[in-house]
Design an enzyme around this catalytic site. Structure first.
Site, PDB file in Angstrom:
ATOM      1  N   ASP A 197       1.993  -5.866 -10.918  1.00  0.00           N
ATOM      2  CA  ASP A 197       0.674  -5.694 -11.564  1.00  0.00           C
ATOM      3  C   ASP A 197      -0.336  -5.040 -10.616  1.00  0.00           C
ATOM      4  O   ASP A 197      -1.514  -4.955 -10.934  1.00  0.00           O
ATOM      5  CB  ASP A 197       0.143  -7.048 -12.063  1.00  0.00           C
ATOM      6  CG  ASP A 197      -0.094  -8.036 -10.907  1.00  0.00           C
ATOM      7  OD1 ASP A 197       0.215  -7.702  -9.737  1.00  0.00           O
ATOM      8  OD2 ASP A 197      -0.593  -9.149 -11.174  1.00  0.00           O
ATOM      9  N   CYS A 252       7.063  -1.581  17.654  1.00  0.00           N
ATOM     10  CA  CYS A 252       7.132  -0.916  16.334  1.00  0.00           C
ATOM     11  C   CYS A 252       8.528  -0.341  16.093  1.00  0.00           C
ATOM     12  O   CYS A 252       9.030  -0.363  14.968  1.00  0.00           O
ATOM     13  CB  CYS A 252       6.133   0.237  16.255  1.00  0.00           C
ATOM     14  SG  CYS A 252       4.443  -0.294  16.424  1.00  0.00           S
TER      15      CYS A 252
END
Ligand code: BEZ
Length: 222
Positions: free
Chosen positions: A138, A45
């Site tokens: 959107d 990570c």
């Protein structure tokens, strides 16, 4: 639970390293990328968030807002941020160019189908997989990729996919295997030969095939 392509991405509220956010408001009219991580202070990570930080201007160029998620607290995220920045040799170790969501109760991990039952923490709780969600202006989901905790992502591929998603959102083309921005595209099968001539003034190159079907149509990047 989970989320499918075309679904409206949940308008979740969460604490982050940049304060509390409501996702849709935070996104505004931009595209967005949400990357989840198994835990703070973990090696893969750390390399991934470092690479995301280095690529911030590439995402910005594409009007894509970045956000990360890990199952630890905002306080842990701030501490880990210093390690990530030290790892990439950043001059300011205090801040990353994107917020990190604190999903301590794993609520989002469950809602978005991101838990990996094969990777567990010391307490035996499942860790969050490496999900990549690309969300359009959107607010619908345009792409999802799920990697296990043990495999780091390839951010060159993620930028390549975003280039394709953005091109195909606005032009009636699809992108072929291993396509890169600027490369030839495919005319959509739903477009007639007549319409294709009008839509693609740069020309269409059709490949002859044993089936005689005229579906392998290349056109320069529109
Ligand atoms: C890592 O980020 O290095 C990692 C986290 C959980 C399991 C395996 C690797």
């Amino acid at each position: 639970m989970g989320i499918n392509l075309g679904d409206v991405f949940p308008n979740f509220e969460a604490d982050t390293t940049a304060g509390r956010i409501k996702f849709h408001e935070w996104l505004g009219n931009s595209w967005g990328i949400l990357c989840s991580h198994p835990a703070d202070y973990t090696p893969v990570c750390t390399t991934e968030l470092g690479r995301m930080a280095k690529l911030a201007s590439e995402f910005q160029k594409r009007n894509v807002k970045m956000i990360a998620l890990s199952i630890d607290s905002v306080q842990d995220h701030h501490g880990w941020t210093k390690d990530i920045n030290a790892y990439i040799g950043a001059s300011n170790v205090e801040k990353l160019p994107f917020p990190i969501i604190a999903d301590e109760k794993r609520e989002l991990a469950v809602q978005l189908g991101m838990l990996d039952p094969s990777e567990r923490n010391k307490e035996g709780l499942p860790l969050t997989a490496r999900a990549v969600f690309v969300i359009g202006p959107d607010k619908t989901l345009k792409l999802s990729i799920l990697y296990p905790a043990t495999t780091g992502r390839n951010f060159d591929e993620i930028l390549r996919v975003i280039d394709s998603l953005q091109l195909t959102a606005y032009k009636k083309v699809a992108t072929p295997v291993d396509w890169k921005a600027g490369g030839d595209c495919m005319v959509l099968p739903s477009i007639s030969e007549e319409d294709a001539k009008k839509l693609f003034p740069k020309g269409i190159q059709m490949q002859e095939l044993p089936s005689s079907k005229k579906y392998l149509r290349f056109t320069p990047h529109p």
